[in-house]
Design an enzyme around this catalytic site. Structure first.
Site, PDB file in Angstrom:
ATOM      1  N   PRO A 135       4.364  -3.788  12.783  1.00  0.00           N
ATOM      2  CA  PRO A 135       5.569  -2.961  12.834  1.00  0.00           C
ATOM      3  C   PRO A 135       5.264  -1.539  12.365  1.00  0.00           C
ATOM      4  CG  PRO A 135       6.039  -5.090  11.849  1.00  0.00           C
ATOM      5  CD  PRO A 135       4.560  -5.016  12.000  1.00  0.00           C
ATOM      6  N   GLU A 136       5.800  -0.574  13.084  1.00  0.00           N
ATOM      7  CA  GLU A 136       5.541   0.825  12.745  1.00  0.00           C
ATOM      8  C   GLU A 136       6.639   1.348  11.812  1.00  0.00           C
ATOM      9  OE1 GLU A 136       3.805   3.219  15.766  1.00  0.00           O
ATOM     10  OE2 GLU A 136       3.194   1.507  16.964  1.00  0.00           O
ATOM     11  N   LYS A 179       4.714   2.486   6.236  1.00  0.00           N
ATOM     12  CA  LYS A 179       4.857   1.054   6.488  1.00  0.00           C
ATOM     13  C   LYS A 179       5.087   0.258   5.207  1.00  0.00           C
ATOM     14  CE  LYS A 179       1.804   1.610  10.474  1.00  0.00           C
ATOM     15  NZ  LYS A 179       0.548   1.192  11.150  1.00  0.00           N
ATOM     16  N   ARG A 198      -1.422   7.499  -2.525  1.00  0.00           N
ATOM     17  CA  ARG A 198      -2.507   7.291  -1.563  1.00  0.00           C
ATOM     18  C   ARG A 198      -2.079   7.558  -0.124  1.00  0.00           C
ATOM     19  NH1 ARG A 198      -3.270   2.641  -4.994  1.00  0.00           N
ATOM     20  NH2 ARG A 198      -2.242   1.286  -3.462  1.00  0.00           N
ATOM     21  N   ASN A 247      -0.049   2.035  16.545  1.00  0.00           N
ATOM     22  CA  ASN A 247      -0.757   2.186  17.804  1.00  0.00           C
ATOM     23  C   ASN A 247       0.112   2.777  18.917  1.00  0.00           C
ATOM     24  OD1 ASN A 247      -3.264   2.011  18.974  1.00  0.00           O
ATOM     25  ND2 ASN A 247      -2.969  -0.062  19.763  1.00  0.00           N
ATOM     26  N   ARG A 291      -9.185  -0.774  17.341  1.00  0.00           N
ATOM     27  CA  ARG A 291      -7.862  -0.884  17.970  1.00  0.00           C
ATOM     28  C   ARG A 291      -7.935  -0.328  19.384  1.00  0.00           C
ATOM     29  NH1 ARG A 291      -3.592  -1.201  14.356  1.00  0.00           N
ATOM     30  NH2 ARG A 291      -2.366  -1.748  16.198  1.00  0.00           N
TER      31      ARG A 291
END
Length: 300
Positions: free
Chosen positions: A2-3, A52, A156, A198, A290
């Site tokens: 999930p984005e 995310k 981060r 992606n 990917r």
């Protein structure tokens, strides 16, 4: 995976249905028993997202930190006051639709609510209020953490386009342009920009005509700014619609009011098919383990 738009929608849902309520927290699977005990019978103050990462902040300074990863998903149900998508997370279809339930116990009008059902499958954590419940399965990260630990996670990460705070655009450009790595990899690096996956990676690069193999350091600030602005727009549409659609309605089949899954994207999972703009075959290649989709004609 999930984005970022899905995680922001999750945060909104938790805020709407659980904020200000004391929650019973358990781990039917047993893998989160100690963490659940730290959160059980405390009030949820706030639900927030960054990229995310989902954070549920409780009244005693402990947070539930969740990263869904490739396989994680939340399921929800409750009485008529408990509204929203019944499932957000994996598995994902091409159109990135969330699924909705109209079954009893999932907030449908006219149905009585008798409490949460028996757990099905490996439920890592269950949250229960007097009006509804939420179950988490398959997440990469599910942890009870302190405010300091949450701050370390956020430190981060790069800026989140869905926050788009003052200075975020400039910080993204700075981080992007200082690296010699291909921009197609950099947009997936959560320390550069948080929330892109992606689909958004492929679609934004196409819409802005950027070659995915261009080193970040070879881009100029104007191009970096366009990538940021288009990402903000595309992900904001995803929050509004609950799915990723990057094509204009003029390209949708048969004058439909919404895009069919096959019409939703310019290049993502369209390898070998003609580009919607130039007609050249859409390409696919492996980059950073990917699949990357792009148009060799439009993004040369």
């Amino acid at each position: 995976m999930p984005e970022g738009h899905s995680i922001h929608r999750l945060a909104r849902q938790f805020q709407d249905v659980f904020a200000g309520r004391m929650l019973e927290v358990s781990s039917p699977q047993g893998r989160f028993t100690a963490g659940a005990a730290l959160l059980d019978r405390h009030e949820l103050l706030e639900a927030t997202a960054h990229g995310k990462q989902l954070f549920l902040r409780f009244d005693h300074g402990i947070l539930l930190h969740v990263h869904l990863g490739l396989y994680g998903a939340w399921n929800f149900g409750g009485d008529e006051s408990f509204r929203g998508a019944s499932s957000i997370g994996a598995p994902r279809r091409i159109g990135e639709r969330e699924t909705f339930s109209h079954d009893a116990g999932a907030g449908s009008p006219g149905n009585s609510y008798a409490g949460p059902p028996e757990p099905v499958g490996a439920v890592r954590v269950r949250l229960v209020s007097e009006n509804g419940w939420a179950d988490l399965r398959g997440a990469t990260t599910c942890a009870a953490i302190t405010e300091a630990e949450a701050a370390a996670v956020l430190a981060r990460l790069g800026p989140d386009p869905l926050h788009n705070r003052p200075g975020d655009r400039e910080e993204f450009i700075r981080r992007l342009l200082r690296r010699k790595t291909a921009v197609g990899l950099l947009l997936m690096d959560q320390s550069i920009v948080a929330g892109i996956g992606n689909i958004y990676r492929a679609e934004v690069l196409f819409r802005q005509g950027v070659d995915p193999w261009t080193p970040g350091s070879s881009l100029n600030a104007e191009t970096g700014g366009r990538l940021w602005d288009d990402t903000v727009a595309a992900m904001s549409d995803g929050v509004r619609d609950g799915r990723i659609v990057t094509t204009p309605s003029a390209l949708w089949s048969g004058g439909n009011a919404e895009a069919l899954d096959g019409d939703a994207h310019f290049v993502y999972k369209r390898q070998g098919q003609p580009c919607r703009r130039c007609g050249e075959a859409v390409g696919m290649a492996e980059i950073g383990a990917r699949k990357l989709y792009w148009c060799p004609g439009c993004q040369d």
